[in-house]
Motif scaffolding. Sequence first.
Motif, short mmCIF file in Angstrom:
data_model
loop_
_atom_site.label_atom_id
_atom_site.label_comp_id
_atom_site.label_asym_id
_atom_site.label_seq_id
_atom_site.Cartn_x
_atom_site.Cartn_y
_atom_site.Cartn_z
N ALA A 112 0.82 -1.21 0.00
CA ALA A 112 0.00 0.00 0.00
C ALA A 112 0.86 1.26 0.00
CB ALA A 112 -0.93 0.00 1.21
N GLN A 113 2.19 1.06 -0.08
CA GLN A 113 3.18 2.12 -0.28
C GLN A 113 3.34 3.04 0.93
OE1 GLN A 113 1.40 3.41 -3.95
NE2 GLN A 113 2.64 1.98 -5.16
N TYR A 114 3.23 2.42 2.11
CA TYR A 114 3.52 3.13 3.35
C TYR A 114 4.93 2.77 3.83
CZ TYR A 114 -1.32 4.65 3.92
OH TYR A 114 -2.53 5.26 3.75
N PRO A 115 5.80 3.75 4.01
CA PRO A 115 7.13 3.47 4.57
C PRO A 115 7.01 2.92 5.99
CG PRO A 115 7.03 5.68 3.63
CD PRO A 115 5.62 5.17 3.71
N THR A 116 7.60 1.77 6.23
CA THR A 116 7.34 1.02 7.45
C THR A 116 8.64 0.51 8.06
OG1 THR A 116 5.19 0.31 6.59
CG2 THR A 116 6.12 -0.99 8.38
N HIS A 162 -2.56 -14.98 -0.84
CA HIS A 162 -3.13 -14.54 -2.11
C HIS A 162 -2.97 -13.05 -2.41
CE1 HIS A 162 -6.80 -13.10 0.01
NE2 HIS A 162 -6.77 -14.24 0.67
N GLN A 163 -2.52 -12.23 -1.49
CA GLN A 163 -2.22 -10.82 -1.76
C GLN A 163 -3.30 -10.16 -2.62
OE1 GLN A 163 1.85 -10.16 -2.97
NE2 GLN A 163 2.65 -11.14 -1.15
N ALA A 164 -4.54 -10.37 -2.24
CA ALA A 164 -5.66 -9.81 -2.99
C ALA A 164 -5.63 -8.28 -2.92
CB ALA A 164 -6.98 -10.33 -2.43
N PRO A 165 -5.86 -7.60 -4.04
CA PRO A 165 -5.89 -6.13 -4.01
C PRO A 165 -6.88 -5.58 -2.99
CG PRO A 165 -5.84 -6.91 -6.27
CD PRO A 165 -6.03 -8.12 -5.40
N ASN A 166 -8.04 -6.22 -2.85
CA ASN A 166 -9.03 -5.72 -1.90
C ASN A 166 -8.56 -5.87 -0.46
OD1 ASN A 166 -10.88 -4.82 -3.79
ND2 ASN A 166 -11.90 -6.81 -3.93
N LEU A 167 -7.75 -6.88 -0.19
CA LEU A 167 -7.21 -7.02 1.16
C LEU A 167 -6.17 -5.93 1.42
CD1 LEU A 167 -7.35 -8.70 3.69
CD2 LEU A 167 -5.78 -10.34 2.68
N ARG A 168 -5.38 -5.62 0.39
CA ARG A 168 -4.44 -4.49 0.52
C ARG A 168 -5.21 -3.20 0.76
NH1 ARG A 168 -2.67 -3.97 -4.63
NH2 ARG A 168 -4.08 -2.21 -4.94
N ARG A 169 -6.31 -3.01 0.02
CA ARG A 169 -7.10 -1.79 0.18
C ARG A 169 -7.75 -1.73 1.55
NH1 ARG A 169 -9.05 -3.36 -5.23
NH2 ARG A 169 -7.77 -2.22 -6.74
N LEU A 170 -8.12 -2.89 2.08
CA LEU A 170 -8.69 -2.93 3.42
C LEU A 170 -7.70 -2.36 4.44
CD1 LEU A 170 -10.59 -5.88 5.05
CD2 LEU A 170 -8.69 -4.84 6.25
N VAL A 171 -6.44 -2.83 4.36
CA VAL A 171 -5.41 -2.33 5.27
C VAL A 171 -5.16 -0.84 5.04
CG1 VAL A 171 -2.98 -2.53 5.92
CG2 VAL A 171 -4.33 -4.60 5.49
#
Length: 681
Positions: free
Chosen positions: A420-424, A564-573
């Motif tokens: 999600a492109q957050y520096p972590t 599965h690295q689903a895009p919607n799961l990434r968007r959820l986070v």
Amino acid sequence: MKQTLSLFLTVLILSDVLAQSGSAPSTSVRAPLRRSESFFGLHFDFHAGAGDLNIGQTLTEGRIDSLLTLVKPDFIQVDCKGHPGISSYPSRVPTTTSAQSFIKNPLQLFRDVTRRHGVALYVHYSGVFDQAAARKFPQWAVVNADGQRNPDKMSVHSAYVDSLLIPQLKEIADYGVDGVWVDGECWATEPDYSPQALAAFRARTGLQTRPISPNDPTYESFRNFARQSFIDYVGHYTDALHRYNPQFQVCSNWAFSSMMPEPVTIDVDFLSGDLTPGNSVNSAVLMARVMASQSRFYQKPYDLMAWGFYHSFTPPGSSGDPKTALQLQQEAAEIMAMGGGVQSYFLQNRDASISRQDWPVMAELARFIRARQPYCQYTIAVPQIAVLYSSASFRKYNRRLYDGGRDAGVLGITTALMDAQYPTEILMEHHLHGNMKRYGLIVIPEWPYLTDAFQKELLDYVQGGGNLLVIGAGATRNFWTELGVIPAGPARKKTTWVSVDGQVTTLSDSIQTVQLPPGGSALITAFADQYVKTSEGALATSRQLGKGTITGLYANIGRDYIRHQAPNLRRLVAGLVKPLFPNPIVEISGTNLVHVAVNRLHKQLAVNLINTGGRHANEEVFTYDEVPPLQAIKVRLRLDRKPGRIVQQPENKVLPFSYSHGVCTLTVPELAVHSILVVVN
């Protein structure tokens, strides 16, 4: 391509001939770099076995010379004793088990040639994991809970360390070797029920029991004693070797890493570990961030090893497929972006010689790393988002003493944040203690246990204006009161669906739905069916707490994201993070395939952009040779003042930008694998 490869091999063969004839061009000799100064190295081993004969037969000075001339590493690590416990050089230590026959002494050859090149030489040495010593000296072996001697593992309470390990490493130091990378250590350590271990446990704790199962009330005390015993063992041999030769550098592989999340309390010279051979890019995301925090906190240099070939530890699976330079570059980029050094692992032949087949890959990888070294080495992460790697939960719930058994949650959630492109960053309790205010957001990723003191400090951080995101069915249980919710029944492992921006995604791990207080609302709702959206209850809620905000996601999502690295799961986070951390230093648009790391390079800002395209996370793809470049990436940087220049490195390309109201906007025309935007004031 065929002509280029043919010319490459011709040059190598000619170089070998010249070196063997004594006609190779002389080079000025530099002093080998210490590990703290090094950035790129090569690792070789073959774990010599009882059946290996004629060691050194095809190993030549010319071959080693050609390799070092071509690749120019800061250091190499070579085999001297692997897990079988067979020494691959002619050791004179009486307790050693050496290979059956030698034509040449590989260790002496490697030392002679590396010395001429000013390249540091380390050895790969298996410590706790020593099968030959277990057979030869069974009294040194661990005693399992069933009373049987372990056939592979040494007891850290036995005479092994003083009778074999220390004498042999002193002998190796006498060759002029620069240091040792001790393998088969923390992850090979087992609970030990030998008489000497039990006596030490009773003397240290005053407990007279022999706990063998988690149901025993003193079991955790025994496991923690075993962990401390391992640390004491490494500290003992490290101190002994330093007394013998203060310049000899010592590392225990994976000590003080995600496999052993402990404060660094002993005088090891550097930290190191090796990535998983598969899914290595995401492995590097996790391992580099853990190591970087330990390195910075304790002022210990670190590097990570990328396997130069795919290997499956659990058949069936491919083993030995060589990785491409491009594949290794992606892995190296994730390490370098966190300031770490890189080493890459290639097999030695059974006689300790080195095959030429991997040399083009080594050379290409070396060029890639050296081009980025000025913009990555010694950099420090700028605090943005902190993800907890909990030592307390690891100790309480990890099945083994030390390994990666608790990584799924933190790996999946950190990868989702990075995607999600957050520096972590990833930090342990001892890193965050007293430093929480430096971070705009702290994430607790599925750790079910926190100490009372640490939990209080987290809540004080929120009360003072910090933001806390707690993820996991068990982890959120610690904060039900502060979140203002009560459980709607017990947590269950089940399949459920959630809606993200009108699109559903599946969760299949532990779920804890909750009941809301009067007037409360859910950020995310769980559904029993993806089409008939019958609510099963709230799955995520948020609440103001003092000046800050606490948000809970009542589901384990880490393992799902790994699978599965689903895009919607990434968007959820990302959707949960955005209101808690609305103004990151860097924002990317135009692609979802960039990882971001924001560092300080001296007094300049260095923004790492890593292309994570390709098939690196596909379990069915062992190696790959294509990562499509990304085009026209839009970048927004929040800066206190207008910069003088922004330069894309190592391309040395000055990028045009606009600056308004504290935001710098620019476009990166192309990102191949890894570039660094250096902000010049």
